[in-house]
Scaffold this active site. Structure first.
Site, PDB file in Angstrom:
ATOM      1  N   CYS A 114      13.612  -0.722  11.239  1.00  0.00           N
ATOM      2  CA  CYS A 114      12.865  -0.101  12.345  1.00  0.00           C
ATOM      3  C   CYS A 114      13.400  -0.505  13.721  1.00  0.00           C
ATOM      4  O   CYS A 114      13.127   0.171  14.711  1.00  0.00           O
ATOM      5  CB  CYS A 114      11.388  -0.427  12.236  1.00  0.00           C
ATOM      6  N   HIS A 246       8.239   1.241  19.221  1.00  0.00           N
ATOM      7  CA  HIS A 246       8.346   1.675  17.830  1.00  0.00           C
ATOM      8  C   HIS A 246       6.950   2.079  17.359  1.00  0.00           C
ATOM      9  O   HIS A 246       5.978   1.374  17.600  1.00  0.00           O
ATOM     10  CB  HIS A 246       8.896   0.529  16.977  1.00  0.00           C
ATOM     11  N   ASN A 276       5.422   6.535  11.023  1.00  0.00           N
ATOM     12  CA  ASN A 276       6.489   5.563  11.267  1.00  0.00           C
ATOM     13  C   ASN A 276       7.808   6.150  10.756  1.00  0.00           C
ATOM     14  O   ASN A 276       7.983   6.303   9.547  1.00  0.00           O
ATOM     15  CB  ASN A 276       6.145   4.262  10.538  1.00  0.00           C
TER      16      ASN A 276
HETATM   17  O1  UT7 Z   1       7.818  -0.488  10.852  1.00  0.00           O
HETATM   18  C1  UT7 Z   1       7.831  -1.800  10.429  1.00  0.00           C
HETATM   19  C2  UT7 Z   1       6.636  -2.461  10.826  1.00  0.00           C
HETATM   20  N1  UT7 Z   1       5.538  -2.100   9.957  1.00  0.00           N
HETATM   21  C3  UT7 Z   1       4.347  -2.339  10.381  1.00  0.00           C
HETATM   22  O2  UT7 Z   1       4.245  -2.747  11.500  1.00  0.00           O
HETATM   23  C4  UT7 Z   1       3.162  -2.150   9.463  1.00  0.00           C
HETATM   24  C5  UT7 Z   1       2.206  -3.227   9.794  1.00  0.00           C
HETATM   25  N2  UT7 Z   1       0.979  -3.212   9.001  1.00  0.00           N
HETATM   26  C6  UT7 Z   1       0.026  -2.279   9.148  1.00  0.00           C
HETATM   27  O3  UT7 Z   1       0.176  -1.344   9.909  1.00  0.00           O
HETATM   28  C7  UT7 Z   1      -1.277  -2.476   8.410  1.00  0.00           C
HETATM   29  O4  UT7 Z   1      -1.284  -3.758   7.845  1.00  0.00           O
HETATM   30  C8  UT7 Z   1      -1.513  -1.434   7.293  1.00  0.00           C
HETATM   31  C9  UT7 Z   1      -1.827  -0.107   7.926  1.00  0.00           C
HETATM   32  C10 UT7 Z   1      -0.285  -1.329   6.413  1.00  0.00           C
HETATM   33  C11 UT7 Z   1      -2.710  -1.838   6.433  1.00  0.00           C
HETATM   34  O5  UT7 Z   1      -3.870  -2.021   7.241  1.00  0.00           O
HETATM   35  P1  UT7 Z   1      -4.785  -3.301   7.025  1.00  0.00           P
HETATM   36  O6  UT7 Z   1      -5.912  -3.140   7.913  1.00  0.00           O
HETATM   37  O7  UT7 Z   1      -3.889  -4.498   7.235  1.00  0.00           O
HETATM   38  O8  UT7 Z   1      -5.247  -3.135   5.547  1.00  0.00           O
HETATM   39  P2  UT7 Z   1      -4.999  -4.090   4.280  1.00  0.00           P
HETATM   40  O9  UT7 Z   1      -3.576  -3.985   3.826  1.00  0.00           O
HETATM   41  O10 UT7 Z   1      -5.516  -5.437   4.598  1.00  0.00           O
HETATM   42  O11 UT7 Z   1      -5.923  -3.400   3.234  1.00  0.00           O
HETATM   43  C12 UT7 Z   1      -7.343  -3.303   3.432  1.00  0.00           C
HETATM   44  C13 UT7 Z   1      -7.932  -2.490   2.298  1.00  0.00           C
HETATM   45  C14 UT7 Z   1      -7.454  -2.922   0.926  1.00  0.00           C
HETATM   46  O12 UT7 Z   1      -8.539  -2.769   0.020  1.00  0.00           O
HETATM   47  P3  UT7 Z   1      -9.389  -4.054  -0.452  1.00  0.00           P
HETATM   48  O13 UT7 Z   1      -8.388  -4.968  -1.102  1.00  0.00           O
HETATM   49  O14 UT7 Z   1      -9.991  -4.612   0.801  1.00  0.00           O
HETATM   50  O15 UT7 Z   1     -10.383  -3.447  -1.409  1.00  0.00           O
HETATM   51  C15 UT7 Z   1      -6.398  -1.910   0.578  1.00  0.00           C
HETATM   52  O16 UT7 Z   1      -6.260  -1.730  -0.814  1.00  0.00           O
HETATM   53  O17 UT7 Z   1      -7.521  -1.123   2.460  1.00  0.00           O
HETATM   54  C16 UT7 Z   1      -6.976  -0.668   1.216  1.00  0.00           C
HETATM   55  N3  UT7 Z   1      -5.961   0.342   1.497  1.00  0.00           N
HETATM   56  C17 UT7 Z   1      -6.253   1.653   1.586  1.00  0.00           C
HETATM   57  N4  UT7 Z   1      -7.404   2.338   1.467  1.00  0.00           N
HETATM   58  C18 UT7 Z   1      -7.367   3.675   1.618  1.00  0.00           C
HETATM   59  C19 UT7 Z   1      -4.641   0.162   1.731  1.00  0.00           C
HETATM   60  N5  UT7 Z   1      -4.052   1.347   1.952  1.00  0.00           N
HETATM   61  C20 UT7 Z   1      -5.034   2.280   1.873  1.00  0.00           C
HETATM   62  C21 UT7 Z   1      -5.052   3.684   2.011  1.00  0.00           C
HETATM   63  N6  UT7 Z   1      -6.223   4.332   1.887  1.00  0.00           N
HETATM   64  N7  UT7 Z   1      -3.934   4.395   2.300  1.00  0.00           N
END
Ligand code: UT7
Length: 319
Positions: A114, A246, A276
């Site tokens: 990225c 980004h 992204n």
């Molecule tokens: O380009 C390179 C840089 N990349 C980034 O900067 C990405 C950085 N990270 C992020 O943007 C965020 O961490 C994410 C968008 C990937 C995830 O958001 P989050 O608020 O950190 O969610 P999480 O991974 O902690 O997941 C929270 C919950 C989980 O469920 P439980 O375990 O709490 O029951 C996930 O399974 O959200 C669930 N989850 C989803 N639910 C519905 C994860 N993806 C999804 C989804 N739809 N697509």
């Protein structure tokens, strides 16, 4: 007078097919509400048959050359940032070169995921200022849809395809790139990676990410490198007209702006419509803000990115 690399023109290209969150929610345990609330993403573009990293790059490059009023024959350097090349080799940069009918120039790909566009811009800027060429094409182009695990809701909803390009020209004067700063910390390789490759599995592999940990590092690293690059140019956040970040997650953009005391109105946001697009996201967003008249000649613009590796970097320029 000081010789600087000036952005003489910008261009971008998106695949024909737009995919909104509802389409993903039809086959995946996710929802438009979750994706919008946690990321700000509403839609992304997905490359179809015949659309590749190179074809998108060629399209964006032609537009950037036309915008700059520069003939392809004047281009002495092509640096293309991608993590999703058409083939392991030859480089996608040489495919752009061939399509543009350039008989002889320097052409190569850089790979910093990225952060790729910031790495490519920095390398091209250094080469222009050292006299290796007077005009360069700097491109970010990706087709991440081809390396996504479409059953992993934690990653596949986040990415899209596209390309952006700029024409850099060395000029004497006040305008141009004022400072760049790049970083990498390979200790974090396992937080964002692809589980395949030519020298390991012999397959292309799929993207894997520990999103929450990447998020935490992103906000800290981006705020640090923005402060660093502004300091190197003798500027402060008050001097900044536009930040073109980004586009990974709207919450990262908000948190970084807040940490630096930057008004959110100065941050160019395209993550809602492009998602992204890795190395393409900064030039795609730059092109959008130039096209709609927000970024004007003379404005102080900061570009920044963070991605797999980890890698991160920033550039400040007078447009
Ligand atoms: O380009 C390179 C840089 N990349 C980034 O900067 C990405 C950085 N990270 C992020 O943007 C965020 O961490 C994410 C968008 C990937 C995830 O958001 P989050 O608020 O950190 O969610 P999480 O991974 O902690 O997941 C929270 C919950 C989980 O469920 P439980 O375990 O709490 O029951 C996930 O399974 O959200 C669930 N989850 C989803 N639910 C519905 C994860 N993806 C999804 C989804 N739809 N697509």
């Amino acid at each position: 007078m000081t010789v600087r690399s000036v952005i003489a023109g910008v261009g971008s290209a998106l695949p024909e097919r737009r995919m909104d969150n509802a389409e993903l929610a039809a086959t995946l345990d996710t929802s438009d509400a979750w994706i919008v609330e946690r990321t700000g993403i509403k839609s992304r573009y997905i490359a179809g048959d015949g659309e590749t990293t190179a074809t998108l790059a060629i399209d964006a490059s032609r537009k950037a050359l036309a915008d700059a009023g520069v003939e392809a024959s004047e281009v002495g350097l092509i640096v293309l940032a991608t993590a999703t090349p058409d083939q392991t080799f030859p480089s996608s940069a040489t495919k752009v070169q061939a399509a543009l009918g350039i008989d002889d120039c320097v052409a190569f790909d850089v790979h910093a995921v990225c952060t790729g566009f910031l790495y490519a811009l920095t390398v091209a800027d250094s080469m222009l200022r050292s006299g290796a060429a007077t005009s360069a094409l700097v491109i970010g182009s990706e087709t991440f849809s081809r390396i996504l695990d479409w059953e992993d809701r934690g990653t596949c909803v986040l990415f899209g395809d596209g390309a952006g390009a700029v024409v850099l020209r060395s000029e004497d004067g006040e305008r141009g790139i004022l400072a760049t700063r790049l970083h990498a910390d390979g200790r974090h390789n396992d937080l964002l990676f692809v589980d395949g490759g030519p020298s390991t599995t012999g397959t292309v592999g799929k993207l894997r990410m520990k999103g929450r940990e990447v998020f935490r590092h992103a906000v800290v690293n981006l705020a640090d490198v923005l402060g660093e690059v502004l300091g190197a140019a003798g500027l402060s956040t008050a001097d900044v007209d536009w930040v073109v970040p980004h586009q990974a997650n709207a919450r990262i953009l908000d948190a970084t702006a807040k940490k630096l005391g930057l008004s959110p109105e100065k941050v160019v946001v395209t993550v809602d419509r492009h998602a992204n697009t890795s190395a393409a996201s900064v030039p795609l967003a730059l092109d959008a803000a130039v096209r709609d008249g927000r970024i004007k000649r003379g404005d102080v613009v900061v570009l920044e990115a963070m991605g797999g590796g980890f890698t991160w970097g920033a550039a400040v320029l007078r447009y």
